[in-house]
Design an enzyme around this catalytic site. Structure first.
Site, PDB file in Angstrom:
ATOM      1  CE  LYS A 131      -2.500  -4.930   8.194  1.00  0.00           C
ATOM      2  NZ  LYS A 131      -2.592  -5.067   6.715  1.00  0.00           N
TER       3      LYS A 131
ATOM      4  CD  GLU B 299      -3.563 -27.592  27.563  1.00  0.00           C
ATOM      5  OE1 GLU B 299      -4.347 -28.536  27.684  1.00  0.00           O
ATOM      6  OE2 GLU B 299      -3.394 -26.719  28.442  1.00  0.00           O
TER       7      GLU B 299
ATOM      8  CE1 TYR C 124      -4.198  -0.161  -0.854  1.00  0.00           C
ATOM      9  CE2 TYR C 124      -6.099   0.468   0.456  1.00  0.00           C
ATOM     10  CZ  TYR C 124      -4.875  -0.156   0.341  1.00  0.00           C
ATOM     11  OH  TYR C 124      -4.333  -0.796   1.424  1.00  0.00           O
TER      12      TYR C 124
ATOM     13  CB  THR D  61       0.862  -3.554   6.234  1.00  0.00           C
ATOM     14  OG1 THR D  61      -0.402  -3.581   5.596  1.00  0.00           O
ATOM     15  CG2 THR D  61       1.466  -2.175   6.144  1.00  0.00           C
ATOM     16  CG  ASP D  62      -1.953  -7.798   3.818  1.00  0.00           C
ATOM     17  OD1 ASP D  62      -2.256  -6.798   4.486  1.00  0.00           O
ATOM     18  OD2 ASP D  62      -2.612  -8.180   2.838  1.00  0.00           O
TER      19      ASP D  62
ATOM     20  CB  THR E  54      -0.932  -0.016   1.233  1.00  0.00           C
ATOM     21  OG1 THR E  54      -1.822  -1.102   1.090  1.00  0.00           O
ATOM     22  CG2 THR E  54      -1.722   1.261   1.374  1.00  0.00           C
TER      23      THR E  54
HETATM   24  N1  LIG Z   1      -1.654  -1.957   3.891  1.00  0.00           N
HETATM   25  C1  LIG Z   1      -1.081  -2.791   3.029  1.00  0.00           C
HETATM   26  O1  LIG Z   1       0.097  -2.661   2.713  1.00  0.00           O
HETATM   27  C2  LIG Z   1      -1.923  -3.933   2.532  1.00  0.00           C
HETATM   28  C3  LIG Z   1      -1.833  -4.044   1.019  1.00  0.00           C
HETATM   29  C4  LIG Z   1      -1.538  -5.435   0.517  1.00  0.00           C
HETATM   30  N2  LIG Z   1      -2.520  -6.387   0.905  1.00  0.00           N
HETATM   31  C5  LIG Z   1      -0.139  -5.836   0.950  1.00  0.00           C
HETATM   32  O2  LIG Z   1       0.091  -6.356   2.000  1.00  0.00           O
HETATM   33  O3  LIG Z   1       0.751  -5.599   0.188  1.00  0.00           O
END
Ligand SMILES: NC(=O)CC[C@H](N)C(=O)O
Length: 334
Positions: free
Chosen positions: A170, A291, A31, A97-98, A17
């Protein structure tokens, strides 16, 4: 005029992103990620030139849900080559970010340098109101150019905070404060154009690890199976049949094993598949012989690593050994 800053930072762009663009200024979902090239990312933040001499390289241009072991090996090799050069003082990696936390932890285990490596992303595309990418990138370059970051392992710069690769995660699908290190704690903050550190992890990283990917062109297959009410062994059996060398069991609670799944796990272990008991909860210790009787089952526990990070450590461990005791030692070391 001010003298040029002395630190040389290379920005390796991989997509996400932070390189995304949307239809309108209020488009914060729906987007397109990974559209803007590294030169445009750099041009969008002229302030970078005040903190470092910056160079960009487009390594990939992908959404990070498509990040693969092959991408990681390519990226890590490039990072190690660059950091061995005297004219590179630090590296920033722009990333979706994923899976950013996964790439960060992989690099934390295989980078052979004390020089700063900082991962950064954005929760909003560059076209959005209050886009977080530019300030995050600025902070990341500031950190990669800093003496404070030397020897701290791979870092994540998001939302004016500094996090360590091992423990950051995240936590929210869409808000700009998504990246957190719950419970174990973030390492520090950015304020007034400076990074401030307050914590360090006790776990080994970078130069102190035993992992060397320089001659590898693949990693062993390790998959994750999830625990839940009414679970059956169908997913687990499929993963074993597909040839997994290791399995991360993301169990409920503190890594509990459902009695319907345990026979398949035991059978897989007897066939030589390494089994790591982890927890879907995301925080806390999965205790050895807690466990389940891990000694008897010959299973490994993930300690506090979440399942997706346990997968990374197990893959790297399996490049060195298939001895479960050795692998357990690694899970208490990194
Ligand atoms: N906020 C993001 O970067 C998510 C965008 C995309 N799904 C990725 O991880 O690249």
């Amino acid at each position: 005029a001010d003298a040029a800053p002395s630190a040389h930072v290379t920005i390796l762009a991989t997509g996400g992103t932070i390189a995304g663009s949307g239809a309108t200024s209020t488009t914060t979902v729906g987007y397109t990620a990974a559209t803007v090239g590294v030169e445009r990312l750099i041009q969008a933040v002229p302030e970078l030139a005040k903190v470092a001499q910056v160079k960009g390289e487009q390594v990939f241009q992908i959404a990070s849900e498509n990040m693969s072991n092959a991408h990681w090996l390519t990226l890590a090799k490039r990072v190690n080559v660059l950091l061995a050069q005297p004219d590179v003082d630090g590296i920033v990696i722009t990333h979706g970010t994923d899976t950013l936390e996964e790439t960060a932890y992989f690099l934390d285990l295989v980078v052979k340098s004390k020089k700063p490596v900082v991962l950064v992303g954005a929760m909003r595309p560059g076209t959005a109101l209050s886009a977080d990418g530019p300030i995050n990138l600025y902070n990341a370059v500031l950190l990669a150019a800093s003496q404070e970051a030397v020897g701290k392992g791979v870092l994540v710069a998001m939302n004016d905070q500094i996090h360590g690769a091992r423990d950051v995660t995240k936590t929210n699908t869409s808000t700009p404060d998504s990246f957190k290190t719950p419970e174990l704690g973030m390492l520090g903050y950015f304020q007034g154009n400076k990074p401030y550190f307050y914590h360090v992890s006790t776990r080994k990283h970078t130069l102190d690890t035993e992992f060397d990917i320089s001659k590898l062109d693949a990693l062993p297959q390790v998959d994750i199976v999830y625990g839940y009410a009414n679970v059956s062994p169908v997913a687990l059996n499929a993963v074993v049949a597909a040839g997994a060398k290791g399995i991360i069991h993301a169990g409920v609670g503190d890594g509990s094993l459902a009695s319907k799944v345990l026979p398949s796990l035991t059978a897989a272990r007897k066939q030589g598949v390494l089994i790591v008991r982890s927890a879907r909860v995301g925080q806390g210790i999965v205790a050895r012989n807690g466990e389940a009787n891990d000694d008897e089952l010959d299973f490994v526990v993930s300690d506090t690593l979440n399942p997706q990070k346990a997968r990374i450590l197990l893959m790297l461990a399996l490049t060195k050994t298939s001895d479960s005791k050795e692998i357990q030692r690694m899970f208490y070391t990194y």
